[in-house]
Design a protein around this motif. Structure first.
Motif, PDB file in Angstrom:
ATOM      1  N   VAL A   1       0.851  -1.185   0.000  1.00 48.88           N
ATOM      2  CA  VAL A   1       0.000   0.000   0.000  1.00 48.88           C
ATOM      3  C   VAL A   1       0.890   1.240   0.000  1.00 48.88           C
ATOM      4  CG1 VAL A   1      -1.763   1.304   1.239  1.00 48.88           C
ATOM      5  CG2 VAL A   1      -1.823  -1.202   1.266  1.00 48.88           C
ATOM      6  N   PRO A   2       0.837   2.043  -1.077  1.00 47.74           N
ATOM      7  CA  PRO A   2       1.602   3.299  -1.092  1.00 47.74           C
ATOM      8  C   PRO A   2       0.739   4.453  -0.596  1.00 47.74           C
ATOM      9  CG  PRO A   2       0.805   2.815  -3.303  1.00 47.74           C
ATOM     10  CD  PRO A   2       0.235   1.752  -2.390  1.00 47.74           C
ATOM     11  N   ILE A   3       1.248   5.197   0.369  1.00 47.95           N
ATOM     12  CA  ILE A   3       0.513   6.330   0.919  1.00 47.95           C
ATOM     13  C   ILE A   3       1.398   7.567   0.850  1.00 47.95           C
ATOM     14  CG2 ILE A   3      -0.704   7.283   2.917  1.00 47.95           C
ATOM     15  CD1 ILE A   3      -0.017   3.678   3.163  1.00 47.95           C
ATOM     16  N   ARG A   4       0.853   8.633   0.266  1.00 48.23           N
ATOM     17  CA  ARG A   4       1.566   9.901   0.223  1.00 48.23           C
ATOM     18  C   ARG A   4       0.889  10.891   1.176  1.00 48.23           C
ATOM     19  NH1 ARG A   4       3.545  11.618  -5.815  1.00 48.23           N
ATOM     20  NH2 ARG A   4       3.842   9.543  -6.724  1.00 48.23           N
ATOM     21  N   ARG A   5       1.685  11.819   1.698  1.00 47.12           N
ATOM     22  CA  ARG A   5       1.107  12.885   2.524  1.00 47.12           C
ATOM     23  C   ARG A   5       1.843  14.187   2.253  1.00 47.12           C
ATOM     24  NH1 ARG A   5       2.185  15.477   7.116  1.00 47.12           N
ATOM     25  NH2 ARG A   5       3.793  14.038   7.859  1.00 47.12           N
ATOM     26  N   LEU A   6       1.075  15.239   2.060  1.00 47.62           N
ATOM     27  CA  LEU A   6       1.639  16.566   1.841  1.00 47.62           C
ATOM     28  C   LEU A   6       2.199  17.124   3.146  1.00 47.62           C
ATOM     29  CD1 LEU A   6       1.982  19.144   0.073  1.00 47.62           C
ATOM     30  CD2 LEU A   6      -0.365  19.744   0.735  1.00 47.62           C
ATOM     31  N   LYS A   7       3.349  17.748   3.053  1.00 47.24           N
ATOM     32  CA  LYS A   7       3.984  18.362   4.221  1.00 47.24           C
ATOM     33  C   LYS A   7       3.107  19.485   4.776  1.00 47.24           C
ATOM     34  CE  LYS A   7       8.541  20.194   5.542  1.00 47.24           C
ATOM     35  NZ  LYS A   7       9.872  20.603   5.008  1.00 47.24           N
ATOM     36  N   LYS A   8       2.933  19.493   6.072  1.00 46.29           N
ATOM     37  CA  LYS A   8       2.062  20.495   6.696  1.00 46.29           C
ATOM     38  C   LYS A   8       2.791  21.806   6.960  1.00 46.29           C
ATOM     39  CE  LYS A   8      -0.964  21.285  10.664  1.00 46.29           C
ATOM     40  NZ  LYS A   8      -1.521  20.735  11.917  1.00 46.29           N
ATOM     41  N   HIS A   9       4.033  21.715   7.474  1.00 46.22           N
ATOM     42  CA  HIS A   9       4.792  22.912   7.819  1.00 46.22           C
ATOM     43  C   HIS A   9       6.059  22.991   6.963  1.00 46.22           C
ATOM     44  CE1 HIS A   9       2.219  23.629  11.274  1.00 46.22           C
ATOM     45  NE2 HIS A   9       2.489  22.424  11.752  1.00 46.22           N
TER      46      HIS A   9
END
Length: 312
Positions: A134-142
């Motif tokens: 399962v590939p999961i990406r997340r955008l940087k918050k700070h």
């Protein structure tokens, strides 16, 4: 809106509930490559891919040569992998059943917005034994002040946050962890949301200010009472694993210096950590392995992590 999303992967097996071996990738992130990603001309040369493939192959071969030290999770620095190689990383993780956490280089969209994302490629065996990932990406918050400065002066935009960014609590094959993208870890509020809910946190970094972050990761290990896996670019150093322990056992693994591409590994004894957390101060205070848990440390969340190891 919730502060984090819970993502469960491969809980039908739960083979990583007691122990998980992590590898810290010691690689140099070239500033020129980062600038090229800003300009939407990423370095995806065969030579660069060859170097990455060599590191991945070395990690895989380590487990073949030392079966008792098989690596379960490889962590790489922030902005260390071209975003177009995310599929390659995911396929490799699935084939070799080794998880990968890495920072992807900035992806520039049509509106000239620079997306700094983390990739978590988490493999598992499906119920019939088939390999899956399962590939999961997340955008940087700070985004850091320096990162903002570089982007603005390259006529690029920072994504509007936090509407498209939410932290993630991973429950992967029985292990519970969260991942931070460099400057995110500097937020006390964002660290505290996982208190008692994780066995370890990961911080993927491209960070020259190692002294500032040294204080942060050591405080995080004790405040959250979990392991902290910090992986920085090799030229800055201080990639390490921090344990919620006494000072003489605070840094059981630490890399600093050298210009060769390599990796170091360590086993995280997750069951041992949870067994310590579930007892009271009267027993904890005599431990040589860990410090006592901090005030208001939730036994409920500790028990929830323990239950992830129960056979279905």
């Amino acid at each position: 809106m919730s502060q984090y999303a819970k993502i469960s992967v491969g809980l039908h097996k739960n083979d990583l509930n007691e122990n998980l071996r992590v590898a810290l990738g010691h690689i140099n992130v070239d500033m020129e490559d980062i600038k090229n990603s800003y300009l939407n001309t990423p370095n995806i040369s065969s030579n660069r891919l060859k170097k990455l493939h060599q590191l991945l192959n070395d990690v895989h071969q380590h487990g073949i040569r030392h079966p008792s030290q098989r690596i379960h999770l490889l962590v790489l620095p922030e902005v260390s992998v071209p975003h177009s190689w995310a599929t390659f990383i995911t396929k490799w993780a699935r084939e070799h059943q080794i998880g990968v956490i890495c920072g992807l280089e900035h992806r520039i969209d049509k509106s000239k917005t620079a997306w700094n994302e983390l990739l978590a490629a988490l493999p598992y065996r499906a119920t019939k034994g088939f390999k899956a990932c399962v590939p999961i990406r997340r955008l940087k918050k700070h985004y850091s002040p320096e990162e903002n400065h570089q982007l603005v002066n390259n006529h690029l935009n920072v994504p509007k946050l936090p509407s498209k960014s939410i932290y993630q609590l991973f429950q992967w094959r029985g292990a519970s962890f969260a991942v931070y993208n460099c400057y995110e870890l500097a937020s006390l509020e964002d660290r505290s949301i996982f208190k008692a809910k994780v066995d370890f946190i990961i911080c993927s970094e491209f960070n020259p200010d190692v002294n500032y972050f040294s204080n942060i990761v050591e405080a995080a290990a004790r405040d959250l009472h979990c392991y902290v896996v910090q992986v920085n670019s090799a030229q800055f150093g201080d990639s390490r694993i921090v344990s919620p322990s006494k000072t003489d056992r605070l840094n059981p693994l630490r890399i600093k210096g050298g210009d060769n591409q390599t990796f170091l590994t360590m086993n995280l004894p997750l069951k041992k950590l949870r067994d310590h957390q579930r007892v009271g101060y009267g027993i904890q205070k005599d431990s040589d392995d860990y410090k006592p848990t901090p005030p208001d440390f939730s036994l409920y969340h500790t028990e929830a992590r323990i239950k992830l190891g129960l056979k279905k």
